[in-house]
Design an enzyme around this catalytic site. Structure first.
Site, PDB file in Angstrom:
ATOM      1  N   SER A 149       0.837  -1.192   0.000  1.00  0.00           N
ATOM      2  CA  SER A 149       0.000   0.000   0.000  1.00  0.00           C
ATOM      3  C   SER A 149       0.880   1.253   0.000  1.00  0.00           C
ATOM      4  O   SER A 149       1.717   1.403  -0.887  1.00  0.00           O
ATOM      5  CB  SER A 149      -0.970  -0.043   1.181  1.00  0.00           C
ATOM      6  N   ASP A 237      -9.934  -3.755  -5.822  1.00  0.00           N
ATOM      7  CA  ASP A 237      -9.209  -2.728  -5.078  1.00  0.00           C
ATOM      8  C   ASP A 237      -9.284  -1.421  -5.857  1.00  0.00           C
ATOM      9  O   ASP A 237      -9.020  -1.408  -7.070  1.00  0.00           O
ATOM     10  CB  ASP A 237      -7.752  -3.159  -4.911  1.00  0.00           C
ATOM     11  N   HIS A 267      -8.093  -4.993  -1.109  1.00  0.00           N
ATOM     12  CA  HIS A 267      -6.895  -4.320  -0.619  1.00  0.00           C
ATOM     13  C   HIS A 267      -6.571  -4.796   0.801  1.00  0.00           C
ATOM     14  O   HIS A 267      -7.426  -4.807   1.671  1.00  0.00           O
ATOM     15  CB  HIS A 267      -7.136  -2.809  -0.614  1.00  0.00           C
TER      16      HIS A 267
END
Length: 292
Positions: A149, A237, A267
């Site tokens: 991320s 995502d 995610h």
């Protein structure tokens, strides 16, 4: 509501996680929600130290070995939360499965420390890792940067800043475009845990010029000379299309780039008890072990 293609197991996890997760806007609540998961596996050596002023945790699965790869890991959390403890299990698993030494960086967080604080910390840890690699039983020519991320963003930015020092970059569902203009932001921006509203708020806390390549790597004018790359993505995502676009650009620039898109997950799936998470971690470890 967006089209839902999560697997049944992923949908159950997604709904349970979403129910207890704060909305954007409250840093204190979000940080309180970012708690470590179950303890990770035991390994030969795990210790905390300081790398050029940045706290780090070093995971060494086989002290005394020589010539191994070394991965500098940058944790996710929207640049505003998480830390060494939240990603401890993942780093342990990657170190054990790959044989690589993992150096996990506790970079400064926004909004207290907006851009470029985190990127500067990331580069400082990379430089430290290169210099300390022989003492850690690693090959300085086999140092990679990696992260999930927002940590994937930091890995990509670090690669843009010092490609000659990096043997590879491993980017797990990274945010790469602060404009948030891709189609997956609309398709999966609600109902899939990591929302478009959260991402927009994270970008606001992080700051910086959204068109600057060291904020939005997808805006980099030239990716020629990029090292070996692995991009790991979740199909459901908001950030999926940014990762796909970056992979295409890297390939067009001549980089050895592999994109692995995992269907039916959302995610953050790397750390979840899902078959896709286990498969992704195993693939990441094998990629690290194969660092030339």
């Amino acid at each position: 509501m967006s089209t839902d293609s999560l697997s049944p197991a992923a949908r159950r996890l997604c709904d349970a996680m979403t129910a207890g997760f704060p909305g954007p806007g409250d840093v204190t609540a979000l940080r309180a929600a970012a708690v470590p998961g179950p303890p990770g596996p035991e390994m030969a050596s795990v210790y905390d130290t300081v790398a050029a002023g940045v706290p780090v945790r070093v995971y060494d699965p086989a002290p005394g070995a020589e010539g191994r790869p070394l991965a500098v890991w940058f944790h996710g959390g929207g640049w505003v939360m998480c830390g060494l403890d939240t990603h401890d299990r993942l780093c342990r698993e990657l170190a054990l499965a790959s044989g690589a030494v993992i150096v996990s960086a506790d970079y400064r967080l926004a909004p207290e420390h907006p851009w470029p604080a985190a990127t500067d910390d990331a580069l400082s840890v990379l430089l430290w890792a290169r210099s300390e690699a022989p003492a850690l039983g690693c090959d300085p020519g086999r140092v990679v940067v990696a992260g999930d991320s927002s940590g994937g963003n930091l890995a990509a930015v670090t690669t843009l800043r010092a490609p000659e020092l990096i043997a590879g970059q491993l980017l797990a569902y990274p945010p790469l475009d602060a404009s948030m203009g891709s189609g997956s932001v609309t398709t999966y921006g609600r109902g899939h845990f990591h929302t478009a509203a959260h991402m927009a708020w994270y970008w606001d806390q992080y700051g910086g010029d959204p068109t600057h390549p060291h904020v939005s790597p997808l805006w980099a004018p030239d990716l020629a000379g990029s090292p070996r790359t692995l991009i790991v993505l979740a199909d459901c995502d908001p950030l999926r299309d940014e990762g796909l676009a970056y992979g295409r650009r890297l390939g067009e620039a001549g980089a050895d780039c592999e994109v692995r898109l995992h269907p039916g997950v959302f995610h953050g799936f790397l750390g979840l008890p899902l078959p896709a998470g286990a498969a992704a971690r195993a693939g990441m470890a094998a990629w690290l072990a194969a660092t030339p």
